[in-house]
Design an enzyme around this catalytic site. Structure first.
Site, PDB file in Angstrom:
ATOM      1  N   SER A 149      39.308  43.105  34.115  1.00 18.97           N
ATOM      2  CA  SER A 149      40.699  43.215  33.687  1.00 18.97           C
ATOM      3  C   SER A 149      41.055  44.612  33.205  1.00 18.97           C
ATOM      4  O   SER A 149      42.225  44.935  33.058  1.00 18.97           O
ATOM      5  CB  SER A 149      40.987  42.209  32.564  1.00 18.97           C
ATOM      6  OG  SER A 149      40.163  42.466  31.442  1.00 18.97           O
ATOM      7  N   TYR A 163      42.812  39.107  30.293  1.00 18.25           N
ATOM      8  CA  TYR A 163      42.726  37.838  31.013  1.00 18.25           C
ATOM      9  C   TYR A 163      42.407  36.669  30.078  1.00 18.25           C
ATOM     10  O   TYR A 163      42.755  35.525  30.347  1.00 18.25           O
ATOM     11  CB  TYR A 163      41.620  37.913  32.069  1.00 18.25           C
ATOM     12  CG  TYR A 163      41.974  38.635  33.344  1.00 18.25           C
ATOM     13  CD1 TYR A 163      43.121  39.411  33.473  1.00 18.25           C
ATOM     14  CD2 TYR A 163      41.130  38.539  34.462  1.00 18.25           C
ATOM     15  CE1 TYR A 163      43.425  40.070  34.649  1.00 18.25           C
ATOM     16  CE2 TYR A 163      41.430  39.192  35.650  1.00 18.25           C
ATOM     17  CZ  TYR A 163      42.568  39.960  35.735  1.00 18.25           C
ATOM     18  OH  TYR A 163      42.865  40.608  36.907  1.00 18.25           O
ATOM     19  N   GLY A 164      41.697  36.967  29.009  1.00 17.44           N
ATOM     20  CA  GLY A 164      41.157  35.900  28.171  1.00 17.44           C
ATOM     21  C   GLY A 164      42.174  35.006  27.496  1.00 17.44           C
ATOM     22  O   GLY A 164      41.841  33.899  27.088  1.00 17.44           O
ATOM     23  N   CYS A 203      33.712  40.353  34.808  1.00 18.85           N
ATOM     24  CA  CYS A 203      34.681  39.801  33.861  1.00 18.85           C
ATOM     25  C   CYS A 203      34.160  38.448  33.424  1.00 18.85           C
ATOM     26  O   CYS A 203      34.007  37.537  34.256  1.00 18.85           O
ATOM     27  CB  CYS A 203      36.055  39.660  34.512  1.00 18.85           C
ATOM     28  SG  CYS A 203      37.303  38.874  33.454  1.00 18.85           S
ATOM     29  N   CYS A 220      31.808  39.197  27.201  1.00 15.55           N
ATOM     30  CA  CYS A 220      32.898  39.889  27.880  1.00 15.55           C
ATOM     31  C   CYS A 220      32.389  41.298  28.131  1.00 15.55           C
ATOM     32  O   CYS A 220      31.770  41.895  27.243  1.00 15.55           O
ATOM     33  CB  CYS A 220      34.151  39.906  27.001  1.00 15.55           C
ATOM     34  SG  CYS A 220      35.473  40.985  27.610  1.00 15.55           S
ATOM     35  N   HIS A 230      33.735  44.024  28.114  1.00 17.47           N
ATOM     36  CA  HIS A 230      34.247  45.046  27.199  1.00 17.47           C
ATOM     37  C   HIS A 230      33.321  45.203  25.985  1.00 17.47           C
ATOM     38  O   HIS A 230      33.240  46.286  25.391  1.00 17.47           O
ATOM     39  CB  HIS A 230      35.641  44.677  26.694  1.00 17.47           C
ATOM     40  CG  HIS A 230      36.739  44.874  27.692  1.00 17.47           C
ATOM     41  ND1 HIS A 230      36.928  44.034  28.759  1.00 17.47           N
ATOM     42  CD2 HIS A 230      37.710  45.820  27.776  1.00 17.47           C
ATOM     43  CE1 HIS A 230      37.983  44.449  29.458  1.00 17.47           C
ATOM     44  NE2 HIS A 230      38.467  45.536  28.887  1.00 17.47           N
TER      45      HIS A 230
END
Length: 271
Positions: free
Chosen positions: A11, A42-43, A73, A186, A188
């Site tokens: 994302s 997106y989460g 992702c 995630c 990130h």
């Protein structure tokens, strides 16, 4: 041998954790990365919306004649991976099925924590796979809705007071649970790894799903003979769905390489 590129999508910035590992392990491979910066995060989206986004992301990568995909992702891997595998014939590697075996192998006390987006935690995907991979293990998952926004805004330093405050709140249940291993659910979140280690005094073994997915892909390519020609210098192309001058700078900082001219905007709605 297969010199077609590998496709990776997320994302936003997070999937570069997988790209970084691919660059280390497979320097001869061309890599196409897509960060869906216009539609992140997106989460917090519905299952139907996440699946629709995932299909358009894959369609974009397929327009580059790629040979396989990493879904970098956690949210898409949790709620749309099987749909993508059913819809497309190309090999697709998710991050959950890569991270779970690594976590099962790492834990010593059988207590594994998971932090992820709200959609990932709702899906219960990590707990379900851990139940079959390591039946004796106990799992606690905590939704961390603020972390993606922090990372996308370049805030992941262990000295950042906001980062410390938010992480302390999210990690408290994991530490109270007694976990010795934490899946960063995630892609990130590995950018926050140093901050997490600092705040937890290194008590948790951290599992990076993006890195684990890259390792799995490298092993698969070795097994099926789809690696690029040995000795060639692979290339990297970065695409985003929304103009963001900060993305290129943050990508340069994280990948530790000059990405000037490598980042282009694409109209994802066409796909």
């Amino acid at each position: 041998m297969d010199n077609r590129p590998i496709g990776v999508f997320d994302s936003g910035l997070g999937g570069l954790t997988a790209v970084k590992q691919l660059l280390r392990q497979l320097p001869e491979e061309d890599i196409i990365y897509f960060g869906d910066t216009s539609r992140l995060p997106y989460g917090s989206r519905s299952r139907e919306t996440i699946r629709r986004y995932a299909i358009s992301d894959v369609n974009f990568l397929l327009s580059h004649n790629i040979k396989r995909i990493i879904v970098a992702c956690g949210t898409v891997s949790a709620v749309a991976l099987e749909l993508l595998r059913e819809r497309y014939r190309i090999p697709i590697q998710g991050v959950i099925d890569a991270a779970v075996p690594a976590a099962a192998a790492a834990t010593k006390n059988g207590r594994i924590g998971v932090i992820g987006t709200a959609a990932t935690v709702r899906s219960n995907a990590y707990a379900k796979l851990l139940a079959t991979t390591a039946p004796s293990a106990e799992t606690l998952a905590v939704a961390c809705p603020l972390l993606v926004s922090l990372v996308e805004n370049g805030r992941w330093s262990a000295d950042d007071i906001v980062v410390k405050t938010v992480l302390n709140e999210y990690l408290a249940p994991i530490l109270d649970f007694g976990a010795d291993t934490l899946i960063l659910g995630c892609t990130h979140y590995p950018l926050l790894a140093d901050a997490i280690r600092t705040l937890t005094d290194g008590k948790l073994t951290l599992i990076d799903p993006g890195a684990e997915a890259a390792k799995c892909l490298a092993e698969q390519q070795l097994a099926d003979g789809s690696k690029a020609e040995s000795g060639r210098n692979g290339s990297l192309k970065l695409y985003v769905s929304d103009t963001d001058d900060g993305f290129a700078e943050r990508a340069r900082s994280f990948l530790d390489m000059d990405v000037t001219g490598l980042c282009q905007q694409v109209d994802i709605d066409r796909y």
